[in-house]
Design a protein around this motif. Sequence first.
Motif, PDB file in Angstrom:
ATOM      1  N   ILE A  31      10.007   2.481   1.941  1.00  0.00           N
ATOM      2  CA  ILE A  31       8.963   1.600   2.478  1.00  0.00           C
ATOM      3  C   ILE A  31       8.121   1.033   1.336  1.00  0.00           C
ATOM      4  O   ILE A  31       7.848  -0.166   1.301  1.00  0.00           O
ATOM      5  CB  ILE A  31       8.085   2.357   3.498  1.00  0.00           C
ATOM      6  N   LEU A  32       7.721   1.893   0.392  1.00  0.00           N
ATOM      7  CA  LEU A  32       6.926   1.426  -0.750  1.00  0.00           C
ATOM      8  C   LEU A  32       7.662   0.346  -1.528  1.00  0.00           C
ATOM      9  O   LEU A  32       7.073  -0.673  -1.897  1.00  0.00           O
ATOM     10  CB  LEU A  32       6.631   2.591  -1.695  1.00  0.00           C
ATOM     11  N   ASN A  33       8.942   0.571  -1.786  1.00  0.00           N
ATOM     12  CA  ASN A  33       9.719  -0.400  -2.557  1.00  0.00           C
ATOM     13  C   ASN A  33       9.885  -1.731  -1.837  1.00  0.00           C
ATOM     14  O   ASN A  33      10.121  -2.753  -2.479  1.00  0.00           O
ATOM     15  CB  ASN A  33      11.074   0.183  -2.944  1.00  0.00           C
ATOM     16  N   LYS A  34       9.773  -1.729  -0.529  1.00  0.00           N
ATOM     17  CA  LYS A  34       9.877  -2.970   0.244  1.00  0.00           C
ATOM     18  C   LYS A  34       8.548  -3.716   0.307  1.00  0.00           C
ATOM     19  O   LYS A  34       8.514  -4.905   0.558  1.00  0.00           O
ATOM     20  CB  LYS A  34      10.330  -2.675   1.687  1.00  0.00           C
ATOM     21  N   HIS A  35       7.442  -3.003   0.087  1.00  0.00           N
ATOM     22  CA  HIS A  35       6.112  -3.612   0.230  1.00  0.00           C
ATOM     23  C   HIS A  35       5.789  -4.465  -0.996  1.00  0.00           C
ATOM     24  O   HIS A  35       5.870  -3.995  -2.127  1.00  0.00           O
ATOM     25  CB  HIS A  35       5.055  -2.518   0.407  1.00  0.00           C
ATOM     26  N   PRO A  36       5.416  -5.731  -0.797  1.00  0.00           N
ATOM     27  CA  PRO A  36       5.138  -6.617  -1.940  1.00  0.00           C
ATOM     28  C   PRO A  36       3.948  -6.157  -2.794  1.00  0.00           C
ATOM     29  O   PRO A  36       3.917  -6.408  -3.996  1.00  0.00           O
ATOM     30  CB  PRO A  36       4.856  -7.976  -1.295  1.00  0.00           C
ATOM     31  N   ASP A  37       2.978  -5.485  -2.205  1.00  0.00           N
ATOM     32  CA  ASP A  37       1.822  -5.010  -2.972  1.00  0.00           C
ATOM     33  C   ASP A  37       2.212  -3.917  -3.968  1.00  0.00           C
ATOM     34  O   ASP A  37       1.532  -3.718  -4.976  1.00  0.00           O
ATOM     35  CB  ASP A  37       0.731  -4.473  -2.037  1.00  0.00           C
ATOM     36  N   TYR A  38       3.292  -3.209  -3.695  1.00  0.00           N
ATOM     37  CA  TYR A  38       3.718  -2.117  -4.573  1.00  0.00           C
ATOM     38  C   TYR A  38       4.087  -2.655  -5.952  1.00  0.00           C
ATOM     39  O   TYR A  38       3.750  -2.047  -6.969  1.00  0.00           O
ATOM     40  CB  TYR A  38       4.892  -1.361  -3.950  1.00  0.00           C
ATOM     41  N   LYS A  39       4.752  -3.787  -5.984  1.00  0.00           N
ATOM     42  CA  LYS A  39       5.139  -4.394  -7.262  1.00  0.00           C
ATOM     43  C   LYS A  39       3.890  -4.776  -8.064  1.00  0.00           C
ATOM     44  O   LYS A  39       3.824  -4.555  -9.272  1.00  0.00           O
ATOM     45  CB  LYS A  39       6.001  -5.631  -7.027  1.00  0.00           C
ATOM     46  N   ILE A  40       2.888  -5.295  -7.389  1.00  0.00           N
ATOM     47  CA  ILE A  40       1.632  -5.671  -8.045  1.00  0.00           C
ATOM     48  C   ILE A  40       0.950  -4.436  -8.627  1.00  0.00           C
ATOM     49  O   ILE A  40       0.487  -4.442  -9.772  1.00  0.00           O
ATOM     50  CB  ILE A  40       0.702  -6.403  -7.051  1.00  0.00           C
ATOM     51  N   VAL A  41       0.920  -3.361  -7.839  1.00  0.00           N
ATOM     52  CA  VAL A  41       0.321  -2.102  -8.286  1.00  0.00           C
ATOM     53  C   VAL A  41       1.080  -1.579  -9.506  1.00  0.00           C
ATOM     54  O   VAL A  41       0.465  -1.168 -10.503  1.00  0.00           O
ATOM     55  CB  VAL A  41       0.322  -1.055  -7.145  1.00  0.00           C
ATOM     56  N   GLN A  42       2.400  -1.600  -9.449  1.00  0.00           N
ATOM     57  CA  GLN A  42       3.216  -1.100 -10.562  1.00  0.00           C
ATOM     58  C   GLN A  42       2.976  -1.912 -11.833  1.00  0.00           C
ATOM     59  O   GLN A  42       2.892  -1.351 -12.924  1.00  0.00           O
ATOM     60  CB  GLN A  42       4.702  -1.116 -10.192  1.00  0.00           C
TER      61      GLN A  42
END
Length: 191
Positions: A31-42
């Motif tokens: 789920i995290l890997n699918k969420h667009p905000d996760y990439k921004i956080v990373q």
Amino acid sequence: MLKCLKIVFFLLLVTSAVQAQKIGFVDSEYILNKHPDYKIVQEELKKQATAWKKEAQNLEKEIKEMYNALKAEEVLLTEDMYKERMEDIRQKEKAASNYNTRVFGMNGEYYQKQDELMKPLQSKIFDAIDRVSKRNGIAIMFDKAADLSMIYTNPVHDYSDFVIDELGIDESSVNKEKEAQGTENTTEENK
């Protein structure tokens, strides 16, 4: 006899109650890997970590330069001057060690920053899991990505995609983005 009958009746009630409960699981990592905000956080975390690593490298470089200068001037220094310079180097090493511990150690600034950036996203995901669980009558929801070992999981009970839908993540845009990244990586490798 009556006591034995009560125990059997109680066990039947408990068994039927347990059988009536619905169990499911999600894969929070998926789920995290699918969420667009996760990439921004990373990306933000990576940028901050790079700055901290550069500072740590600068401290190490200064220490190395201090050692080299000491070695070059060693024959010209008195014993007291040599000891003073060695003490300065030890203080710098201690400062570098403290910096690394403060930034990258247990509960260091890196982990605090990660927690700060991830908390809102994790909260969104947890709320979505909660809504999906309630909507589907799930009594117990496991996380496949957690430390809990799941030896076998039937995909029928996987509610990860429901959570992604609940979060409003468009699968097609995520897949297109992955394909674009794959093309960019292939192009860069061919150069």
